[in-house]
Design a protein around this motif. Structure first.
Motif, PDB file in Angstrom:
ATOM      1  N   ALA A  67     -28.970  71.559  16.750  1.00 41.39           N
ATOM      2  CA  ALA A  67     -27.980  70.164  16.386  1.00 41.39           C
ATOM      3  C   ALA A  67     -29.061  69.465  15.253  1.00 41.39           C
ATOM      4  O   ALA A  67     -28.441  68.845  14.500  1.00 41.39           O
ATOM      5  N   MET A  68     -30.272  69.226  15.686  1.00 45.21           N
ATOM      6  CA  MET A  68     -31.084  68.515  15.000  1.00 45.21           C
ATOM      7  C   MET A  68     -31.709  69.221  13.691  1.00 45.21           C
ATOM      8  O   MET A  68     -32.633  68.492  13.236  1.00 45.21           O
ATOM      9  N   LYS A  69     -31.564  70.342  13.481  1.00 43.45           N
ATOM     10  CA  LYS A  69     -32.067  71.078  12.203  1.00 43.45           C
ATOM     11  C   LYS A  69     -33.511  71.057  12.251  1.00 43.45           C
ATOM     12  O   LYS A  69     -34.106  71.239  11.271  1.00 43.45           O
ATOM     13  N   PHE A  70     -34.092  71.343  13.718  1.00 43.16           N
ATOM     14  CA  PHE A  70     -35.633  71.485  13.473  1.00 43.16           C
ATOM     15  C   PHE A  70     -36.186  72.678  12.881  1.00 43.16           C
ATOM     16  O   PHE A  70     -37.394  72.880  12.583  1.00 43.16           O
ATOM     17  N   ASP A  71     -35.327  73.667  12.598  1.00 43.31           N
ATOM     18  CA  ASP A  71     -35.813  74.932  11.885  1.00 43.31           C
ATOM     19  C   ASP A  71     -36.087  74.603  10.600  1.00 43.31           C
ATOM     20  O   ASP A  71     -36.781  75.288  10.026  1.00 43.31           O
ATOM     21  N   GLU A  72     -35.727  73.535   9.981  1.00 42.97           N
ATOM     22  CA  GLU A  72     -36.123  73.179   8.657  1.00 42.97           C
ATOM     23  C   GLU A  72     -37.758  72.731   8.914  1.00 42.97           C
ATOM     24  O   GLU A  72     -38.450  72.913   7.580  1.00 42.97           O
ATOM     25  N   VAL A  73     -38.144  72.336   9.985  1.00 40.11           N
ATOM     26  CA  VAL A  73     -39.548  71.847   9.851  1.00 40.11           C
ATOM     27  C   VAL A  73     -40.372  72.483  11.204  1.00 40.11           C
ATOM     28  O   VAL A  73     -41.512  72.054  11.156  1.00 40.11           O
ATOM     29  N   GLN A  74     -39.965  73.548  11.690  1.00 41.36           N
ATOM     30  CA  GLN A  74     -40.723  74.190  12.531  1.00 41.36           C
ATOM     31  C   GLN A  74     -40.474  75.673  12.450  1.00 41.36           C
ATOM     32  O   GLN A  74     -39.393  76.027  12.141  1.00 41.36           O
ATOM     33  N   LYS A  75     -41.355  76.351  12.729  1.00 44.10           N
ATOM     34  CA  LYS A  75     -41.531  77.800  12.819  1.00 44.10           C
ATOM     35  C   LYS A  75     -41.571  78.499  13.940  1.00 44.10           C
ATOM     36  O   LYS A  75     -40.526  79.729  14.064  1.00 44.10           O
ATOM     37  N   TYR A  76     -42.043  78.341  15.101  1.00 52.02           N
ATOM     38  CA  TYR A  76     -42.407  79.000  16.091  1.00 52.02           C
ATOM     39  C   TYR A  76     -41.751  78.461  17.365  1.00 52.02           C
ATOM     40  O   TYR A  76     -41.774  77.261  17.606  1.00 52.02           O
ATOM     41  N   GLU A 120     -28.965  82.489  15.758  1.00 54.55           N
ATOM     42  CA  GLU A 120     -28.673  81.934  14.530  1.00 54.55           C
ATOM     43  C   GLU A 120     -30.126  81.252  14.047  1.00 54.55           C
ATOM     44  O   GLU A 120     -30.671  81.386  12.984  1.00 54.55           O
ATOM     45  N   LEU A 121     -31.083  80.599  15.013  1.00 54.60           N
ATOM     46  CA  LEU A 121     -32.248  80.279  14.796  1.00 54.60           C
ATOM     47  C   LEU A 121     -33.163  81.202  14.230  1.00 54.60           C
ATOM     48  O   LEU A 121     -34.092  80.914  13.259  1.00 54.60           O
ATOM     49  N   VAL A 122     -33.186  82.154  14.898  1.00 55.11           N
ATOM     50  CA  VAL A 122     -34.065  83.490  14.455  1.00 55.11           C
ATOM     51  C   VAL A 122     -33.546  83.992  12.978  1.00 55.11           C
ATOM     52  O   VAL A 122     -34.423  84.305  12.271  1.00 55.11           O
ATOM     53  N   MET A 140     -37.129  81.398  12.545  1.00 55.53           N
ATOM     54  CA  MET A 140     -37.819  80.824  13.729  1.00 55.53           C
ATOM     55  C   MET A 140     -38.250  82.241  14.383  1.00 55.53           C
ATOM     56  O   MET A 140     -37.598  83.107  14.424  1.00 55.53           O
ATOM     57  N   GLU A 141     -39.456  82.260  14.865  1.00 56.03           N
ATOM     58  CA  GLU A 141     -40.004  83.266  15.561  1.00 56.03           C
ATOM     59  C   GLU A 141     -40.127  82.811  17.105  1.00 56.03           C
ATOM     60  O   GLU A 141     -40.661  81.655  17.476  1.00 56.03           O
ATOM     61  N   ILE A 142     -39.741  83.668  18.227  1.00 55.28           N
ATOM     62  CA  ILE A 142     -39.622  83.413  19.504  1.00 55.28           C
ATOM     63  C   ILE A 142     -40.785  84.269  20.123  1.00 55.28           C
ATOM     64  O   ILE A 142     -40.945  85.247  19.946  1.00 55.28           O
ATOM     65  N   SER A 143     -41.570  83.450  21.094  1.00 58.51           N
ATOM     66  CA  SER A 143     -42.492  84.014  21.921  1.00 58.51           C
ATOM     67  C   SER A 143     -42.145  83.680  23.276  1.00 58.51           C
ATOM     68  O   SER A 143     -41.755  82.733  23.640  1.00 58.51           O
TER      69      SER A 143
END
Length: 331
Positions: free
Chosen positions: A212-221, A277-279, A283-286
């Protein structure tokens, strides 16, 4: 003639429907997340329950103030309703903080059982007394996963060196300290810009909020932490609530209950889709190593005892744990 006109106007006035009372609902997050979904469900249910006599308008993205500010505004009667993360009501009603202790809530089923059962009812009464606001509904956002812009994190050692934003919440601050880092307390409204400008490297929030906050624009992991299940209370000003008729009060409570059920269904239906969608956006998930054991052991040993007095005693935590079929906390 004057009497005739006066009578005609009066008759027309009686024939016209009265305008619905429109309330304001503060929403901390942007569009597309759990808070908006909870708010929309509440507005629809309120209109249905009241036969159109009451309605409400959502103000997204903290337009009516940071989440903690909206608690004060509702308590003083200058705001009608607010939807906010539970950690932002904890400073005003500390017993609610039991649900923000790390690894107390371990699933969505746990979250629903606690908030909709006897424990939840007790917290509603305590919050009225402590904060002057009434919780009338609960939103469920999922676990607060860790995001950052620098590197994959799967162990406590990986976490070292990262600057992580947290809310101004002592429990969350102490949880990160138990993992060996000093987090940066920061207001919610400042967080996106701080991530964008790399003042901080990371933050934690549910997938729904990250989206919702579009953090994928500024975060990767993303690290799939499960230390806090994010619960979003829907609160009403107690002054406003007490000023309603008994029938209106029941309509508001019924609308809050309907919104609670809608929120639970929304999370179950949408979280996996949003994660995918974030992936797809890069974005990469651990996953935390060893089933998150190191994170769990450090946090529960260091943080739980530190806050017994603040939440009202160890028995308050034990009450929550036993209501979920778990053993009381170790002495």
């Amino acid at each position: 003639m004057t009497r005739l006109l006066t009578g005609t106007v009066a008759a027309l006035a009686l024939a016209l429907p009265a305008a619905a009372t429109e309330y304001r609902v503060a929403v901390g997050d942007g569009a597309g997340g759990t808070q908006e979904a909870l708010g929309k469900a509440f507005v629809a249910a309120l209109e249905e329950q009241s036969g159109g006599d009451m309605t409400a308008k959502l103000f997204l993205n903290g337009q009516l103030g940071d989440e903690q500010d909206t608690v004060t505004a509702a308590a003083t009667g200058t705001l009608d309703f607010s939807i906010l993360a539970i950690n932002n009501i904890t400073p005003f009603s500390p017993s609610v903080g039991t649900l923000t202790l790390p690894y107390v809530i371990l699933s969505q089923d746990d979250a629903e059982a606690v908030t909709q059962g006897e424990v939840g009812k007790q917290m509603v009464e305590q919050t009225i007394e402590d904060a002057g606001v009434r919780i009338i509904g609960w939103g469920y956002s999922g676990f607060r996963v860790l995001t950052n812009s620098k590197k994959p994190v799967s162990t406590v050692a990986d976490l070292q060196g990262l600057v992580v934003r947290v809310p101004k919440n002592e429990i969350m601050i102490e949880t990160y300290k138990s993992w060996g880092i000093n987090p940066t307390p920061m207001a919610w409204g400042e967080t996106f810009a701080a991530l964008q400008q790399k003042v901080v490297d990371g933050q934690d929030n549910p997938y729904m909020t990250v989206y919702a906050m579009k953090f994928d624009e500024v975060q990767k992991y993303i690290t799939n932490l499960r230390y806090i299940f994010s619960i979003e209370p829907l609160i009403v000003s107690e002054a406003l609530f007490e000023g309603l008729s008994e029938e209106q009060q029941q309509q508001v409570l019924a609308a809050g209950e309907a919104a609670t059920q809608a929120s639970a269904e929304f999370l179950r239906a949408e979280e996996a889709k949003i994660r995918d969608e974030l992936v797809s956006r890069g974005m990469e998930i651990s996953e935390p190593a060893d089933g998150e054991k190191e994170f769990i052991d450090l946090a529960t040993a260091a943080v739980w005892p530190k806050f017994y007095d603040q939440i009202g005693g160890k028995e308050v935590l034990d009450n929550v744990l036993t209501s979920l079929g778990r053993e009381p906390a170790a002495e």
